[in-house]
Design a protein around this motif. Structure first.
Motif, PDB file in Angstrom:
ATOM      1  N   LEU A  63      -1.903   8.062   8.460  1.00 58.88           N
ATOM      2  CA  LEU A  63      -2.191   7.195   9.601  1.00 58.88           C
ATOM      3  C   LEU A  63      -2.125   7.967  10.910  1.00 58.88           C
ATOM      4  O   LEU A  63      -3.002   7.834  11.774  1.00 58.88           O
ATOM      5  N   GLN A  64      -1.101   8.774  11.058  1.00 59.70           N
ATOM      6  CA  GLN A  64      -0.929   9.509  12.300  1.00 59.70           C
ATOM      7  C   GLN A  64      -2.113  10.437  12.560  1.00 59.70           C
ATOM      8  O   GLN A  64      -2.676  10.465  13.660  1.00 59.70           O
ATOM      9  N   GLU A  65      -2.515  11.170  11.546  1.00 59.51           N
ATOM     10  CA  GLU A  65      -3.627  12.108  11.708  1.00 59.51           C
ATOM     11  C   GLU A  65      -4.942  11.374  11.965  1.00 59.51           C
ATOM     12  O   GLU A  65      -5.714  11.741  12.851  1.00 59.51           O
ATOM     13  N   GLY A  66      -5.190  10.323  11.195  1.00 58.03           N
ATOM     14  CA  GLY A  66      -6.464   9.623  11.325  1.00 58.03           C
ATOM     15  C   GLY A  66      -6.586   8.854  12.625  1.00 58.03           C
ATOM     16  O   GLY A  66      -7.628   8.908  13.297  1.00 58.03           O
ATOM     17  N   LEU A  67      -5.523   8.149  13.018  1.00 62.43           N
ATOM     18  CA  LEU A  67      -5.586   7.317  14.214  1.00 62.43           C
ATOM     19  C   LEU A  67      -5.501   8.136  15.499  1.00 62.43           C
ATOM     20  O   LEU A  67      -6.049   7.739  16.531  1.00 62.43           O
ATOM     21  N   SER A  68      -4.836   9.287  15.459  1.00 67.26           N
ATOM     22  CA  SER A  68      -4.726  10.117  16.660  1.00 67.26           C
ATOM     23  C   SER A  68      -6.066  10.727  17.060  1.00 67.26           C
ATOM     24  O   SER A  68      -6.243  11.130  18.207  1.00 67.26           O
ATOM     25  N   VAL A  69      -7.004  10.788  16.135  1.00 72.88           N
ATOM     26  CA  VAL A  69      -8.356  11.255  16.477  1.00 72.88           C
ATOM     27  C   VAL A  69      -9.027  10.274  17.438  1.00 72.88           C
ATOM     28  O   VAL A  69      -9.795  10.666  18.312  1.00 72.88           O
ATOM     29  N   ILE A  70      -8.699   8.995  17.281  1.00 71.29           N
ATOM     30  CA  ILE A  70      -9.272   7.955  18.133  1.00 71.29           C
ATOM     31  C   ILE A  70      -8.416   7.727  19.374  1.00 71.29           C
ATOM     32  O   ILE A  70      -8.939   7.523  20.475  1.00 71.29           O
ATOM     33  N   ASP A  71      -7.107   7.766  19.210  1.00 71.02           N
ATOM     34  CA  ASP A  71      -6.182   7.560  20.328  1.00 71.02           C
ATOM     35  C   ASP A  71      -5.093   8.622  20.233  1.00 71.02           C
ATOM     36  O   ASP A  71      -4.237   8.582  19.349  1.00 71.02           O
ATOM     37  N   GLU A  72      -5.104   9.581  21.159  1.00 73.54           N
ATOM     38  CA  GLU A  72      -4.178  10.716  21.086  1.00 73.54           C
ATOM     39  C   GLU A  72      -2.718  10.302  21.221  1.00 73.54           C
ATOM     40  O   GLU A  72      -1.815  11.064  20.846  1.00 73.54           O
ATOM     41  N   ILE A  92       0.836  -1.203   0.000  1.00 73.88           N
ATOM     42  CA  ILE A  92       0.000   0.000   0.000  1.00 73.88           C
ATOM     43  C   ILE A  92       0.871   1.254   0.000  1.00 73.88           C
ATOM     44  O   ILE A  92       0.712   2.136  -0.850  1.00 73.88           O
ATOM     45  N   VAL A  93       1.792   1.346   0.956  1.00 69.43           N
ATOM     46  CA  VAL A  93       2.580   2.575   1.102  1.00 69.43           C
ATOM     47  C   VAL A  93       3.593   2.748  -0.027  1.00 69.43           C
ATOM     48  O   VAL A  93       3.998   3.871  -0.332  1.00 69.43           O
ATOM     49  N   ARG A  94       3.972   1.646  -0.681  1.00 71.24           N
ATOM     50  CA  ARG A  94       4.938   1.735  -1.779  1.00 71.24           C
ATOM     51  C   ARG A  94       4.259   1.887  -3.145  1.00 71.24           C
ATOM     52  O   ARG A  94       4.938   1.952  -4.178  1.00 71.24           O
ATOM     53  N   GLY A  95       2.939   1.914  -3.173  1.00 70.78           N
ATOM     54  CA  GLY A  95       2.225   2.078  -4.431  1.00 70.78           C
ATOM     55  C   GLY A  95       2.282   0.873  -5.334  1.00 70.78           C
ATOM     56  O   GLY A  95       2.355   0.997  -6.560  1.00 70.78           O
ATOM     57  N   GLN A  96       2.205  -0.325  -4.733  1.00 66.58           N
ATOM     58  CA  GLN A  96       2.353  -1.562  -5.500  1.00 66.58           C
ATOM     59  C   GLN A  96       1.053  -2.351  -5.642  1.00 66.58           C
ATOM     60  O   GLN A  96       1.070  -3.454  -6.187  1.00 66.58           O
ATOM     61  N   LEU A  97      -0.077  -1.816  -5.179  1.00 66.07           N
ATOM     62  CA  LEU A  97      -1.353  -2.548  -5.297  1.00 66.07           C
ATOM     63  C   LEU A  97      -2.057  -2.234  -6.616  1.00 66.07           C
ATOM     64  O   LEU A  97      -2.310  -3.100  -7.430  1.00 66.07           O
ATOM     65  N   PRO A  99       4.924  -0.362  12.112  1.00 71.71           N
ATOM     66  CA  PRO A  99       6.050   0.186  11.336  1.00 71.71           C
ATOM     67  C   PRO A  99       5.706   1.422  10.506  1.00 71.71           C
ATOM     68  O   PRO A  99       6.602   2.050   9.943  1.00 71.71           O
ATOM     69  N   TYR A 100       4.429   1.782  10.427  1.00 75.72           N
ATOM     70  CA  TYR A 100       3.999   2.811   9.474  1.00 75.72           C
ATOM     71  C   TYR A 100       3.417   4.055  10.151  1.00 75.72           C
ATOM     72  O   TYR A 100       2.868   4.928   9.482  1.00 75.72           O
ATOM     73  N   ILE A 101       3.537   4.146  11.460  1.00 75.74           N
ATOM     74  CA  ILE A 101       2.863   5.201  12.210  1.00 75.74           C
ATOM     75  C   ILE A 101       3.370   6.593  11.851  1.00 75.74           C
ATOM     76  O   ILE A 101       2.655   7.578  12.008  1.00 75.74           O
ATOM     77  N   ASN A 102       4.591   6.702  11.332  1.00 77.77           N
ATOM     78  CA  ASN A 102       5.094   8.020  10.934  1.00 77.77           C
ATOM     79  C   ASN A 102       4.396   8.569   9.699  1.00 77.77           C
ATOM     80  O   ASN A 102       4.547   9.750   9.383  1.00 77.77           O
ATOM     81  N   ASN A 103       3.664   7.720   8.989  1.00 83.37           N
ATOM     82  CA  ASN A 103       2.919   8.196   7.823  1.00 83.37           C
ATOM     83  C   ASN A 103       1.879   9.223   8.283  1.00 83.37           C
ATOM     84  O   ASN A 103       1.110   8.974   9.219  1.00 83.37           O
ATOM     85  N   ALA A 104       1.834  10.366   7.631  1.00 85.16           N
ATOM     86  CA  ALA A 104       0.978  11.475   8.068  1.00 85.16           C
ATOM     87  C   ALA A 104      -0.501  11.106   8.059  1.00 85.16           C
ATOM     88  O   ALA A 104      -1.263  11.529   8.946  1.00 85.16           O
ATOM     89  N   TYR A 108       3.754   9.093  19.107  1.00 89.36           N
ATOM     90  CA  TYR A 108       4.596   7.975  18.676  1.00 89.36           C
ATOM     91  C   TYR A 108       5.773   8.383  17.782  1.00 89.36           C
ATOM     92  O   TYR A 108       6.875   7.839  17.933  1.00 89.36           O
ATOM     93  N   PRO A 109       5.601   9.336  16.848  1.00 87.01           N
ATOM     94  CA  PRO A 109       6.750   9.685  15.993  1.00 87.01           C
ATOM     95  C   PRO A 109       7.896  10.371  16.744  1.00 87.01           C
ATOM     96  O   PRO A 109       9.009  10.448  16.240  1.00 87.01           O
ATOM     97  N   PHE A 110       7.614  10.870  17.939  1.00 85.30           N
ATOM     98  CA  PHE A 110       8.612  11.663  18.659  1.00 85.30           C
ATOM     99  C   PHE A 110       9.211  10.950  19.870  1.00 85.30           C
ATOM    100  O   PHE A 110      10.267  11.365  20.370  1.00 85.30           O
TER     101      PHE A 110
END
Length: 320
Positions: free
Chosen positions: A138-147, A44-49, A131-136, A152-154
């Motif tokens: 994922l970080q933005e979407g999931l932090s709405v549910i769990d701050e 998904i993140v590498r654009g291979q699907l 392994p993918y939490i630094n992706n903006a 995590y990136p820091f």
């Protein structure tokens, strides 16, 4: 005093660098496990699907839609992008991540049901995101549910706080050991199980179905989902909404609230020529428990039979 403070800061920096290095090793190790859910996320993140037909849904879609059957006889490829135990708002996050690096699909097959439209209050199967939490996205979407996701990136290793097992697996994988971690093929996870009555879920839905206050929550989910479908339509994507079969006992339990959601989806599809609503909820499959492993999920036999029916309908839609 100044020398002492600098000394402490140096120690903290060394510890931070050590933790960051350990996290890097574990992340890369998990991503190397090709027989695992991480293979899908890598693609998904590498654009291979780059799927022509994309299937979205929760565990119901995850175990019910066989991409190989769905694309049979078509000059198109299909992929099951479903997210186990995830309602509409989490599914949208995964789709946005797909959209970031992959080509625009021709068709999105969206599995719908009552639970689909109840907004997620927690993040299921969190280990898959590690392994993918630094992706903006994922970080933005999931932090709405769990701050905590915004931290995590820091803060190195904080994301492994609940998943020490995966920290160790990642480190070992980095140095050559391989693990099989919830593998699927093309995102599909068939279950070869016989039917077992899921009494707890049946009782839970009995309570939900008799509580009128839940109607507002369902309709909020429908409204927000339609906004998402409109975004798909703007990208010239055909939207196929499918209510997969549910075992007859569960259909009786949801009989009060289901018509409200069903009719709204049907109305929406009726007024848009690139949106289709296919209701298989009361298909003949629903009458036979041999096709289910519980009241809500098809087993492998049921999934194959259902996927063939969906394939027939997709061919009709593509020929219009």
């Amino acid at each position: 005093m100044r020398v002492f403070i600098l000394y402490i800061l140096k120690i903290l920096l060394v510890l931070w660098l050590f933790a960051a290095g350990l996290q890097y090793i574990s992340d890369r190790g998990l991503m190397r496990n090709e027989v695992s859910t991480y293979r899908e996320w890598n693609r998904i993140v590498r654009g291979q699907l780059n799927a022509d037909i994309l299937i979205l849904g929760s565990s119901r879609a995850y175990v019910s839609y066989d991409p190989k059957i769905l694309q049979k006889g078509l000059e198109l490829n299909a992929y099951n992008l479903s997210l186990n135990a995830a309602p509409y708002n989490l599914q949208k996050i995964k789709y946005e991540l797909y959209k970031q690096s992959n080509k625009t699909s021709k068709m999105v097959v969206q599995n719908v049901d009552l639970t689909h439209f109840l907004e997620a209050q927690y993040i299921p199967d969190e280990f898959q995101f590690i392994p993918y939490i630094n992706n903006a996205i994922l970080q933005e979407g999931l932090s709405v549910i769990d701050e905590n996701y915004s931290l995590y990136p820091f803060v190195p290793l904080l994301k492994y706080n609940k998943f020490n097992e995966y920290l160790l697996k990642g480190i070992r994988s980095f140095f050559g050991k391989k693990y099989s971690i919830k593998p699927s093929y093309d995102g599909y996870y068939p279950r070869e199980q016989n039917f077992q009555r899921d009494s707890i879920n049946i009782e839970r839905f009995k309570r939900l179905n008799t509580d009128a206050s839940n109607a507002q929550a369902y309709m909020k989910g429908v409204s927000e989902s339609i906004t998402f479908y409109e975004q798909l339509r703007k990208d010239n994507i055909k939207v196929v909404l499918i209510w997969a079969p549910e075992y007859k006992e569960r259909l009786q339990v949801i009989s009060n609230l289901k018509p409200m959601v069903h009719d709204k989806l049907l109305e929406y599809a009726t007024h848009h020529d690139t949106v289709y609503f296919l209701d298989f909820s009361e298909d003949t499959i629903s009458m036979n428990k041999d096709y289910f492993y519980d009241s809500f999920h098809l087993n492998k036999n049921g999934a194959e039979k259902f996927s063939k029916k969906v394939n027939t309908e997709i061919k009709k839609i593509l020929n219009k």
